[in-house]
Design an enzyme around this catalytic site. Structure first.
Site, PDB file in Angstrom:
ATOM      1  N   ASP A   1      -5.012 -25.508  28.616  1.00  0.00           N
ATOM      2  CA  ASP A   1      -5.114 -24.169  28.047  1.00  0.00           C
ATOM      3  C   ASP A   1      -6.537 -23.838  27.620  1.00  0.00           C
ATOM      4  O   ASP A   1      -7.272 -24.693  27.119  1.00  0.00           O
ATOM      5  CB  ASP A   1      -4.176 -24.077  26.834  1.00  0.00           C
ATOM      6  CG  ASP A   1      -4.239 -22.736  26.148  1.00  0.00           C
ATOM      7  OD1 ASP A   1      -3.902 -21.731  26.804  1.00  0.00           O
ATOM      8  OD2 ASP A   1      -4.633 -22.678  24.970  1.00  0.00           O
TER       9      ASP A   1
ATOM     10  N   GLU B   1      -6.790 -23.320  33.026  1.00  0.00           N
ATOM     11  CA  GLU B   1      -6.781 -21.890  32.738  1.00  0.00           C
ATOM     12  C   GLU B   1      -8.218 -21.528  32.373  1.00  0.00           C
ATOM     13  O   GLU B   1      -8.646 -21.683  31.234  1.00  0.00           O
ATOM     14  CB  GLU B   1      -5.840 -21.555  31.581  1.00  0.00           C
ATOM     15  CG  GLU B   1      -5.725 -20.050  31.374  1.00  0.00           C
ATOM     16  CD  GLU B   1      -5.549 -19.618  29.923  1.00  0.00           C
ATOM     17  OE1 GLU B   1      -5.308 -18.430  29.690  1.00  0.00           O
ATOM     18  OE2 GLU B   1      -5.685 -20.463  29.029  1.00  0.00           O
TER      19      GLU B   1
END
Length: 650
Positions: free
Chosen positions: A319, A372
């Site tokens: 993330d 990401e």
């Protein structure tokens, strides 16, 4: 009962300590934390915790009525900063915390164990003594072949989901399902929908349910909200037994401010930076790891390794990588500290990510590491030996933003934004991309996917079908957040269930059917996935028909006879007698049409076989004349009979 304490027992070797201090101890979970074991014929638990700036560390728990000083740990004689001790006669499942007195200011900290395998259900915050190695895995068949299922040339279609809000039990106060209940309901659903993988939003223990799991306190503890660790293992095993891979969302970019967690662990900024310009995340109100501290590197790499090792996870989605790479991320001028060269690159985070990927791929070469990363940082999926970050895949955020923006326009205006469709192919092969339509696009007043589409109900659904069919044929692996497959009207909310009742409406149920069919076509047609990351897998037929809002292209495999010809009409006008250049003669057939009546479409299209004429078009020797339905996407494939005839002519 008195629980005797021993200090002459250490499970950590000098090599372990050396690797820990070098940032290369990648399996700290094997010896740090609370580990049941036998010492001198006595069963008990060995505790080990890193707190170099502590004056004292004591274990408080159910077994000593949470007395503060009943079981003090002992600081190792080396300079590792590790406190250890063995306590007799402690049962599995009992709770405990560390009572830490800071060396510098005598402030007391009550901390959960950073290496706990299991925790109390939030809002309670104690750790639980637990063993993970008793689970007998039964997914050998999957594990032996998963290298094929995670490869760049394999079909990868991911269903992203939030465990706590996918489906709830309305008969029991609308509670979320347990891991075991999910195994009964989720597995057959994913099979029916023909997904190859599922991605769980973070399941590492976290205090606040409204953080969706992104504000972590337990980097080695599966959240107890949905059951025990073995229950999650069972869910993963059942997915594997049904040929579905599991990706775990993982958050090394920041951690929760809750005081029982990592923050100010021993009275100092141990896991984080002391200076808020480096250590506090202004966008998320969380704490940033100190990637330059070797012990922190060991901690984080061990966490990633843990989920791959103990839970048989097949991939990790990392993330907020962009926030790790840029020192000035979400900061104004003067609110961040430049690197040693005066720039905004977080060189320590770069080195950490490279080491992370090198470490996990060395141990598990058949898994996926997915970034990401929302900027143009080069070589995210490049080899670390060449200066890249070493990820396996990167979310293509540019494609996502451009596509959703383009689709939001009324078709009459789309001709003026044609480049938003075609631009992604200029860089589509620079990285190993995954195309995400994720949870981030359907929250915080952004609207659901169906409500981003223009027009009345029929047009909204036609537009959404167009976007999905375009996505499934565009180079790159695929990801769709739950609810998108049935065109949920409302934004996703973590406190409720998906609006499953919408499937009573044919528009919604038939869209769901189309996604299932598209996933199956994507899996079965090699041309749609084999060369997702290579230029040789894609060829434009016509990318310049902006006046008609149309594009067409070929998806290719290593066998040209299996090529798929894709035509997309983003206008609300049907194109009759539309000509398409093709490289071969013979007959072609429509293998998919987003406007089929099966999908609640207009049912315009091409029935029977299309015969190529000896007429040049689009720099091709032959051409087809066909019907391209309004707001429709069709896939064509050369029919088998034609292939046989072509082979015999050779």
């Amino acid at each position: 009962m008195q629980h005797k304490m021993y200090y002459n027992l250490s499970t950590l070797s000098q090599m372990d300590i050396y690797l820990f201090k070098q940032g290369s101890y990648t399996k700290m979970y094997e010896k740090f934390g609370a580990h049941p074991m036998t010492h001198k014929g006595k069963k008990g638990v060995h505790f080990a915790v890193w707190a170099p700036n502590a004056k004292s560390v004591c274990v408080r728990g159910d077994f000593n009525d949470y007395k503060i000083d009943a079981h003090p740990l002992q600081l190792r004689s080396d300079d590792s900063g590790i406190w250890e001790g063995f306590i007799e006669d402690i049962a599995i499942g009992l709770t405990y915390k560390y009572h830490i007195v800071s060396l510098f200011h005598n402030i007391v900290h009550e901390k959960s164990d950073p290496f706990a395998f299991y925790s109390e259900v939030a809002p309670k915050s104690a750790s639980r003594i637990y063993e993970l190695d008793n689970y007998k895995w039964n997914d050998k068949k999957w594990m032996e072949k998963r290298y094929k299922n995670n490869a760049c040339d394999s079909p990868i279609s991911v269903y992203e989901m939030h465990v706590g809000s996918w489906r709830r039990n309305p008969l029991e106060d609308n509670r979320y399902l347990t891991y075991k209940e999910l195994a009964l309901e989720l597995v057959p659903y994913l099979k029916e929908m023909n997904y190859t993988h599922v991605e769980f939003m973070p399941l590492s223990e976290y205090p606040y349910f409204g953080s969706w799991g992104y504000q972590v306190v337990g980097y080695f503890s599966a959240t107890s909200r949905f059951g025990e660790p073995e229950d999650l293992m069972y869910l993963i095993e059942e997915l594997h037994k049904n040929d579905i891979g599991v990706i775990m969302d993982w958050v090394p970019s920041h951690f929760a401010v809750d005081m029982h967690g990592l923050i100010n662990f021993d009275g100092t900024a141990l896991y984080e930076h002391d200076d808020p310009r480096q250590g506090f995340h202004p966008e998320w109100g969380s704490i940033i790891f100190n990637y330059g501290r070797n012990e922190v590197k060991s901690f984080l790499i061990s966490s990633a390794m843990f989920w791959l090792d103990k839970y048989h996870v097949d991939g990790i989605r990392v993330d907020a990588v962009a926030s790790m790479l840029h020192l000035d991320y979400a900061r104004e001028e003067g609110d961040w500290i430049p690197n040693k060269d005066g720039g905004n690159k977080n060189l320590e985070a770069v080195a950490f990510l490279q080491k992370l990927n090198e470490s996990v791929y060395k141990e598990f070469p058949d898994i996926m590491m997915i970034a990401e990363e929302s900027t143009a940082w080069p070589m995210v999926t490049g080899r670390t030996s060449d200066g890249g970050l070493g990820f396996g895949f990167k979310w293509n955020m540019g494609w996502m933003h451009d596509t959703l923006k383009y689709m939001s326009y009324d078709p009459i205006y789309r001709q003026h934004h044609h480049s938003q469709l075609t631009f992604s192919l200029w860089y589509a092969f620079d990285e190993h991309f995954m195309l995400p339509l994720s949870h981030d696009e359907v929250v915080h007043m952004k609207g659901s996917l169906i409500n981003k589409m223009p027009g009345d109900e029929a047009h909204k659904f036609a537009n959404l079908r167009v976007m999905y069919a375009y996505m499934l044929s565009h180079p790159g692996k695929k990801l769709l957040f739950m609810g998108g497959e049935m065109a949920q009207y409302s934004e996703w909310h973590y406190q409720g269930s998906l609006d499953w009742h919408m499937l009573e409406n044919p528009y919604h149920s038939k869209l769901q059917k189309m996604l299932s069919d598209l996933n199956l076509i994507y899996k079965n047609q090699k041309a749609l996935h084999q060369y997702d990351e290579k230029q040789i897998g894609f060829e434009w037929i016509d990318n310049g028909d902006y006046q008609h809002n149309c594009i067409s292209y070929i998806r290719k495999s290593d066998n040209e006879e299996d090529n798929i010809y894709v035509l997309c009409n983003f206008s609300d006008a049907q194109r009759s007698q539309y000509k398409l250049g093709v490289p071969y003669d013979g007959e072609y057939e429509e293998i998919f049409n987003s406007q089929s009546s099966y999908y609640a479409g207009s049912n315009d299209g091409n029935y029977g076989k299309l015969t190529a004429k000896k007429e040049q078009m689009h720099n091709k020797e032959y051409s087809l004349e066909l019907t391209l339905p309004a707001l429709g996407v069709i896939y064509l494939k050369r029919v088998a009979e034609a292939k046989t005839q072509k082979a015999s002519k050779k």
